[in-house]
Design a protein around this motif. Structure first.
Motif, short mmCIF file in Angstrom:
data_model
loop_
_atom_site.label_atom_id
_atom_site.label_comp_id
_atom_site.label_asym_id
_atom_site.label_seq_id
_atom_site.Cartn_x
_atom_site.Cartn_y
_atom_site.Cartn_z
N MET A 175 -9.76 11.63 19.70
CA MET A 175 -9.21 12.94 19.88
C MET A 175 -7.69 12.94 19.81
O MET A 175 -7.05 13.76 19.46
N LEU A 176 -7.12 11.86 20.82
CA LEU A 176 -5.79 11.79 21.00
C LEU A 176 -4.93 11.43 19.92
O LEU A 176 -3.86 11.78 19.34
N SER A 177 -5.65 10.66 19.06
CA SER A 177 -4.95 10.02 17.65
C SER A 177 -5.14 11.10 16.64
O SER A 177 -4.18 11.04 15.73
N TRP A 178 -6.01 12.10 16.67
CA TRP A 178 -5.75 13.31 15.81
C TRP A 178 -4.57 14.19 16.23
O TRP A 178 -4.21 14.82 15.56
N ILE A 179 -4.61 14.35 17.46
CA ILE A 179 -3.48 15.44 18.23
C ILE A 179 -2.00 14.81 17.88
O ILE A 179 -1.12 15.44 17.49
N TRP A 180 -1.86 13.26 18.41
CA TRP A 180 -0.69 12.59 18.12
C TRP A 180 -0.88 11.37 17.47
O TRP A 180 -0.74 10.23 17.94
N PRO A 181 -1.07 11.38 16.20
CA PRO A 181 -1.31 10.29 15.35
C PRO A 181 -0.05 9.51 15.33
O PRO A 181 1.09 9.96 15.19
N ALA A 182 -0.23 8.00 15.30
CA ALA A 182 0.78 7.24 15.11
C ALA A 182 1.41 7.14 13.77
O ALA A 182 0.55 7.48 12.62
N ALA A 183 2.67 7.00 13.73
CA ALA A 183 3.18 6.90 12.38
C ALA A 183 2.60 6.04 11.35
O ALA A 183 2.58 5.02 11.81
N SER A 184 2.18 6.29 10.11
CA SER A 184 1.64 5.24 9.43
C SER A 184 2.59 4.86 8.64
O SER A 184 3.65 5.62 8.27
N ILE A 185 2.63 3.54 8.12
CA ILE A 185 3.42 2.87 7.21
C ILE A 185 2.94 3.02 5.93
O ILE A 185 1.84 2.47 5.62
N LYS A 186 3.70 3.62 5.21
CA LYS A 186 3.37 3.76 3.57
C LYS A 186 4.28 2.65 2.90
O LYS A 186 5.56 2.62 2.75
N VAL A 187 3.35 1.96 2.10
CA VAL A 187 4.34 0.90 1.25
C VAL A 187 3.78 1.14 -0.31
O VAL A 187 2.75 1.24 -0.61
N GLU A 188 4.95 1.34 -0.81
CA GLU A 188 4.78 1.63 -2.33
C GLU A 188 4.69 0.25 -2.88
O GLU A 188 5.70 -0.63 -2.96
N VAL A 189 3.77 0.07 -3.80
CA VAL A 189 3.67 -1.27 -4.77
C VAL A 189 3.87 -0.85 -6.23
O VAL A 189 3.01 0.05 -6.49
N GLU A 190 4.70 -1.73 -6.53
CA GLU A 190 4.97 -1.38 -8.13
C GLU A 190 3.85 -2.07 -9.11
O GLU A 190 3.64 -3.30 -8.63
N GLU A 191 3.11 -1.35 -9.78
CA GLU A 191 2.33 -1.91 -10.63
C GLU A 191 2.72 -2.68 -11.81
O GLU A 191 4.02 -2.17 -12.51
N PRO A 192 2.21 -3.80 -12.02
CA PRO A 192 2.86 -4.63 -13.23
C PRO A 192 2.75 -3.77 -14.79
O PRO A 192 1.89 -3.13 -14.98
#
Length: 192
Positions: free
Chosen positions: A174-191
């Motif tokens: 419930m607390l992670s829904w209220i105050w979720p930790a920042a997620s790290i998004k990594v963009e991967v280039e496709e070959p």
């Protein structure tokens, strides 16, 4: 500017430290220093240490515990009328500070595990360092009223530990829904 903000945030650690020290003074005066090992009392000390060190896992573990701590204290202490100012300060002040700092450090999905590890650690500490008649963190005897439901203390302890784990998971979720930790998004280039 960020260093000043971090320093001010860390200074919040003095509040739960004061709450803990108020309980120390109370139990030193009226006896029962072993009562300091209750999760809610020592949780204030853990929160203070977490804030002073800016250690998110300690903050999260202690912050999560302020919720069941307040509920259990309300049911078993406040409603019986056997509470003092320091106890009220430790529980009400603890949850206010705990939730405030959790809103700043945010919650990750495994924070409940930190809280469970803290619980298991305090079970061992309570068993080793407190008097059986205090039954701190319910480590010696079955909680009064549940004797007929369990044939032995260890069955009671196992069921209680499973329920604690499930409760901490729900609170953490419930607390992670209220105050979720920042997620790290990594963009991967496709070959190509």
């Amino acid at each position: 500017m960020r260093d000043q903000t971090t320093a001010r945030f860390r200074l919040l650690g003095f509040l739960p430290l004061i709450f803990f020290l108020a309980q120390v003074a109370h139990y030193a005066r009226y006896g029962g220093l072993g009562n300091l090992a209750w999760m809610c009392n020592v949780g204030n000390l853990l929160l203070a240490i977490g804030l002073f060190l800016n250690h998110k896992e300690l903050i999260r573990a202690s912050g999560i515990w302020t919720i069941p701590g307040l509920g259990i204290w309300f049911w078993y202490v406040w409603l019986t009328g056997s509470t003092g100012f320091s106890s009220t300060l430790a529980h009400v002040g603890g949850i206010i500070v705990g939730l405030f700092v959790l809103s700043r450090v945010r919650m990750d999905r495994i924070a409940w595990l930190y809280a469970l590890v803290w619980y298991l650690f305090m079970q061992v500490v309570s068993r080793l360092l407190t008097q059986p008649e205090l039954n701190v963190n319910v480590v010696y005897t079955i909680q009064p009223g549940w004797e007929n439901a369990f044939g032995s203390f260890w069955k009671f302890w196992l069921v209680m530990t499973i329920l604690v784990a499930a409760g901490l998971w729900v609170i953490g979720l419930m607390l992670s829904w209220i105050w979720p930790a920042a997620s790290i998004k990594v963009e991967v280039e496709e070959p190509a």
